[in-house]
Scaffold this active site. Sequence first.
Site, mmCIF file in Angstrom:
data_model
loop_
_atom_site.group_PDB
_atom_site.id
_atom_site.type_symbol
_atom_site.label_atom_id
_atom_site.label_comp_id
_atom_site.label_asym_id
_atom_site.label_seq_id
_atom_site.Cartn_x
_atom_site.Cartn_y
_atom_site.Cartn_z
ATOM 1 C CG ASP A 50 -2.482 -0.516 -1.839
ATOM 2 O OD1 ASP A 50 -2.501 -1.659 -2.330
ATOM 3 O OD2 ASP A 50 -1.817 0.405 -2.332
ATOM 4 C CG ASP A 64 -4.739 -4.210 -6.028
ATOM 5 O OD1 ASP A 64 -5.538 -3.514 -6.687
ATOM 6 O OD2 ASP A 64 -3.511 -4.142 -6.177
ATOM 7 C CD GLU A 65 -5.525 1.042 -5.353
ATOM 8 O OE1 GLU A 65 -5.685 2.137 -4.783
ATOM 9 O OE2 GLU A 65 -5.084 0.928 -6.511
#
Length: 451
Positions: free
Chosen positions: A50, A148-149
């Site tokens: 993350d 973003d993950e």
Amino acid sequence: MDLQNNLPPSLPDPGKYQLSKNVHNITRYQTVAADMQHPGNKPRLYVHIDMNAFYAQVEQLCYNLYGMPVAVGGWRKEDGTVKGIVATSSYEARALGVKTAMSALEAYKLCPYIIFKQVDYEKYRAYSKRIKKVLDTFSPDVEAYSMDEFFMDITWKKDDPRDELLEFGWNIKEAILNETQLKCSVGISTSKTYSKLASDIDKPDGLTVITQQDEIENRIWPISLDEVWGIGRRRYEKLKSRGVSTIGDAVDKGYPLFQKLFGQYFGKMLWRTAAGKDRAIVSDDSEYVPERVSYGHTFSTWTDDPWKVAGEFAKATKQVCYRLRGYGKKSDKFFGNVRFQGPQKDGFSFTFRAPGLTNLDDYVLRNCLQKVMPILFYCKKRGKKFRAIILGTTELNMTTQMELFFQENPRLQRLHQAMDYLNNRFGLDTVDHGMSQYDVKGHTHFKERSI
């Protein structure tokens, strides 16, 4: 020049479609679906990465704003008035109470010296690709779940001792930091769901390894059920009313309650997810096709001009139909929504049908405007002002499906093929609808929609 009537008999392939461009929320929930599960119950091991406050981190890096409170999504007008909605904020801003989805004005009142930056998806997407390349050196199975993950399947390390898993996690963090100067949190656990929950435990810049049953019971099971994928506010309230509020409660209760509340199939799958029994596939799903396609936009300010709203629907139609063509899909059923200006955020919704299965802008926009324009003019007479729109499909169909009573005009098909070729090669705004120019002018929290 009449482009439609001057097209050559054959056209080049339209090229690669940019299907993630202008898609403001690309996170997809894939764990519950049966076709996204590994067969059998073989133990597996997953990593979740993350990128903490990703947009804000990138802006702090690019503008040397380290240590400063940054809100991504707001801006200041020439007279200093603060506008927009906070998409995300730096941890310095969060410490002062600035939260996602808060109005920029609220954020400004909490922190008058906060720095606003507009959302710049092209920049974030470039960093996301760099991160993905780093992760590909650690595992052959890496999934970009969103910008973003990321997930990894590292089942081949499931028998490694804890110290080696910790070292593996730190190596990931260090490699991302060296390549991008960005920090992340990493979670390692026995299911895709639990690895995601683990990465949340020690934010920001954390590393959490939870692989043993006693660790799972002590650190995962006390977490509230509304933190689990697929259990939103309404489902959580239903479960809570039955005395089930944590993951541990769900495990103890078993799946029959979930089946009773959410259906025989989905209920059991949802319980398995909460119980950490999912064996979800980690997949670089570049061939993913969504069940629906939609596009929404909030104007920088309100308007009472129905024709400007029509211009926004022209832009929305272009986005939706472009993606339909890119996915190789068509639809004949569409929906729309218009939100009014005001604290109540009320508005109206509508549905309409194209004359048949299509992914061509002309058919969709014509029928959309036939339905929505009388409503817009009626609302204007009642003194309503317009602030946002949404346009989308209610279902998709394969383009190979033939229809008895409707066939798309071949010239229109070739026209859009030519438009796609130019837009894919030179940028998505190279060829546009004339009506799109008559839109709601002004800045937005998305940099690409600013003038």
